[in-house]
Design an enzyme around this catalytic site. Structure first.
Site, PDB file in Angstrom:
ATOM      1  N   GLY A 441       0.917  -1.234   0.122  1.00  0.00           N
ATOM      2  CA  GLY A 441      -0.097   0.030   0.036  1.00  0.00           C
ATOM      3  C   GLY A 441       0.996   1.342  -0.077  1.00  0.00           C
ATOM      4  O   GLY A 441       2.070   1.221  -0.327  1.00  0.00           O
ATOM      5  N   ASP A 555       7.647  -8.044  10.456  1.00  0.00           N
ATOM      6  CA  ASP A 555       8.089  -7.445   9.289  1.00  0.00           C
ATOM      7  C   ASP A 555       8.896  -6.334   9.886  1.00  0.00           C
ATOM      8  O   ASP A 555       8.892  -5.139   9.551  1.00  0.00           O
ATOM      9  CB  ASP A 555       7.137  -6.773   8.679  1.00  0.00           C
ATOM     10  CG  ASP A 555       7.588  -6.281   7.148  1.00  0.00           C
ATOM     11  OD1 ASP A 555       8.715  -6.931   6.825  1.00  0.00           O
ATOM     12  OD2 ASP A 555       6.993  -5.678   6.504  1.00  0.00           O
TER      13      ASP A 555
END
Length: 721
Positions: A441, A555
């Protein structure tokens, strides 16, 4: 006569209400406590089985309301929040100080069991508290397994710290997990040992713990807001009771969908009621729809709210007319405008009869065309509103609103933004507002109406996670309050893919500062790099050990570590994070997700995500700081150049004794070879192929702080020379 009695009995049976309806003639008051259905006093006056928690008993002299079969005293019941307040006796342990040889003169345990009932302990509104020092308190569930606990000591008055019940002022507290139905407390002590030679009497083991010891210690579950308001005035001793908040729900069915299949047992009886999933454990609760109030658990229990009688909540400065579920507010005859605001109505101008006729005739065709156009716009707007409502409900908006309502008194500041607010803040998602782009995104900078800067993450793909779990994770992430973690301010659920709203961090990412693109790219000195690494490690260690439940980032990379105005680290982007069971060894089975170069090899092979996976990824970030290389770089060998992992490149060099050559030249010069060697040894442990051999994130953070201190000492000694 016998026949007549039999006929009357059969007639009475024929008019009995269904199992899920409120029986007539039942008592609804005990002392000053109101008992709304589905609760009831006595047999047949409640919902469900007799031992299901909804049956209550009213004891006399004085009136005291208790849960049938459990004996817990009830002081309040709320239908709106699906909560009940009960009293719990505090557990107590008193210690000998007259040298009798027995450290524990008296111990009273006051457990509370809710198993099999409609109640669970509220994880949002209740806390576990221990008072007394030195004290060690914990509790387990009905199966004897440890749940949570805390320890407390008493600092001397001249060394007291600000705040209350923080662990060093004779009081400590701990959060309660979801789904807890049983509580058995245990009290202990530490810092006390027998006198010399094993004789009678007890002597302090350490003055740190025993400086201001108390004769007794107490432990109890308690309403967090009630305890906070009591504050420093809470100084009770002996036997006392405290209020505890319990969540209740209809536990006959696990979800609303399952409950609706059994219409006879379905508890939402009012025509104007709505079913909501329980926020704590399986089951559901019922609420009245907007514009209605009352009891949704009984037939016709939700009645229309007469908004015209509540002008403070529904202001109207014109003609107010109540309608089912709503109201209309118009200006008086001869005036027009907005009657919902003061002085919003103005007198109409008086036209002559001829002028009115001309205006009416000339406007006819225009109004007809305008009506068709307005009808078209109305249909389009209605479709848009229906789509927004559908997305809002699908993304867990109703559940999140309910849970935020129950947290309003706890000071949690989490906002559900509308799509219009986000669009206005980002100037319609303008390209000029883009802060960064990724595989999932785009992140935009926004400015809210109050002038505060925000960062809006707008994802491209739909996360297929359970809606209920998504709402719970949003609440937990919103309560993270750490100076090196980017604060989650809210979300927008009116769109297909939810948008997350974070605080804005002005100085860009660590990746840009190391590899180019940042405001001060490549200018971070070695000392600042070690500081940034230690700050980021503190944030990850906090999420692994102090958050409840623990949070795995999944992450960790230099692009997800931002720098604020003072170049302090801020860990960001929890879009891939997962909630984990308590314990370092706990694993979560997930689809493998992460960034090439940072992925834990063990996680890549087994799909089992653990806290040690974040440790591996963080080690790669530290390598970037110390080497100046990217996580995935060209590796030079005898045959030329090929792509390779920075982690494997470093491990290979370290095994050959060439780890110093890999480090950035300025890092070697400023830190010194001893500090570089110590950092390399820590990184080799973190990059182990086997997760169990890696240190915890807390150990990594502590070690980095020691390395940073040693580096500072070396620089100071060099400056003196």
């Amino acid at each position: 006569m016998e026949v007549l009695r039999l006929l009357r009995f059969c007639l009475a049976l024929s008019v009995l209400p269904p199992a899920a309806s409120q029986p007539p003639g039942c008592r609804r008051q005990c002392g000053n406590v109101t008992v709304p259905y589905p609760f009831g006093i006595g047999a047949g006056c409640h919902h469900g089985a007799a031992t299901g928690g909804f049956r209550l008993r009213c004891r006399r002299r004085p009136p005291r309301l208790t849960v049938y079969g459990y004996g817990h005293e009830v002081t309040a019941i709320s239908l709106a929040t699906a909560e009940a307040t009960v009293l719990l006796n505090a557990s107590r342990a008193c210690y000998n100080d007259n040298h009798s040889g027995d450290p524990n003169l008296q111990q009273q345990q006051q457990p509370m069991a809710l198993n099999g009932s409609a109640f669970l302990f509220s994880s949002m509104k209740s806390k576990f508290v221990s008072i007394g020092c030195p004290g060690l308190a914990y509790f387990n569930d009905g199966d004897g397994y440890y749940v949570t606990g805390c320890m407390s000591v008493c600092r001397t008055s001249e060394r007291s710290l600000p705040g209350s019940c923080r662990g060093d002022d004779g009081c400590c507290q701990s959060n309660i997990p979801l789904g807890l139905g049983s509580y058995r407390p245990y009290l202990g002590s530490f810092g006390r040992r027998r006198g010399p030679g094993g004789g009678r009497g007890w002597e302090p083991q350490q003055a740190t713990f025993m400086a201001n010891s108390t004769a007794c210690s107490y432990a109890f579950m308690v309403d967090a807001m009630w305890f906070w308001l009591a504050g420093s005035h809470f100084n009770r001793t002996g036997d006392f009771a405290v209020p505890v908040v319990l969540d209740w729900a209809i536990r006959d069915a696990p979800t609303c969908a399952a409950a609706r299949q059994d219409t006879a047992a379905y508890a939402c009886r009012s025509a104007q009621s709505v079913c909501l999933e329980s926020g704590n454990g399986p089951g559901y609760v019922c609420n009245c729809t907007d514009g209605y109030q009352g009891n949704p658990y009984v037939l016709d229990g939700c009645t229309d709210v007469d908004e015209c009688q509540h002008s403070d909540e529904f202001p109207c400065y014109g003609v107010c007319v109540n309608t089912p579920g709503s109201f209309t507010c118009t200006c008086p005859k001869g005036s027009s405008g907005n009657a919902t605001i003061q002085y919003g109505c103005r007198r109409d101008n008086k036209f002559s009869t001829a002028l009115k006729a001309v205006v009416a005739a000339s406007s006819g065709v225009f109004l007809l065309l305008l009506a068709f156009f307005a009808a078209h716009l109305w249909v389009q707007k209605r479709r848009l509103l229906q789509a927004k409502r559908r997305f809002f409900e699908h993304n867990g908006g109703l559940l999140l609103q309910q849970q935020l309502g129950s947290l309003a008194s706890s000071g949690v500041t989490f906002t559900i933004f509308s799509e219009e607010e986000i669009a206005k803040a980002t100037e319609g998602f303008s390209e000029a507002r883009v802060l960064g782009r990724g595989g999932h995104g785009v992140v935009y900078k926004g400015v809210l109406a109050d002038g505060s800067a925000i960062a809006v993450k707008r994802s491209r793909v739909v996360d297929a996670r359970n809606v209920k779990e998504f709402a719970r994770e949003m609440l937990i992430l919103s309560q993270i309050n750490h100076r090196h973690v980017v604060k989650l301010l809210g979300c927008c659920l009116e769109v297909e893919v939810p948008m997350l709203v974070y605080e804005h961090v002005p100085n860009g990412s660590l990746h840009g500062h190391i590899h180019g693109g940042g405001a001060a790219a490549g200018e971070l000195p070695a000392g600042a790099r070690l500081r940034v690494a230690a700050e980021a490690a503190d944030a990850l260690a906090y999420m692994h050990t102090s958050a409840s439940p623990p949070i795995l980032h999944r992450d960790v990379k230099s692009a997800n570590i931002l720098l604020d105005g003072g170049l302090a680290a801020k860990v960001s982007d929890f879009g891939a994070s997962r909630l984990a069971p308590a314990g370092e060894a706990a694993a979560v089975a997930t689809l493998v997700q992460g960034t090439l170069g940072y992925l834990d090899p063990e996680y890549l092979l087994t799909s089992q995500l653990t806290s040690k996976s974040d440790v591996y990824s963080f080690a790669v970030v530290v390598l970037e700081l110390l080497t100046g290389r990217k996580a995935f770089v060209p590796v030079e060998d005898e045959e030329g150049e090929e792509e390779g992992s920075l982690a494997f490149f470093f491990i290979t060099a370290a095994q050959a004794g060439r780890h110093r050559e890999v480090m950035d030249e300025k890092v070697r010069e400023e830190l010194g070879v001893e500090v570089v060697d110590e950092a390399a040894e820590l990184l080799l442990r973190c990059l182990s192929m086997v997760g169990d051999k890696r240190p915890t994130m807390k150990e990594v953070a502590d070690r980095l702080h020691r390395i940073r201190s040693r580096a500072s000492s070396c620089r100071s000694n060099s400056a003196d020379i």
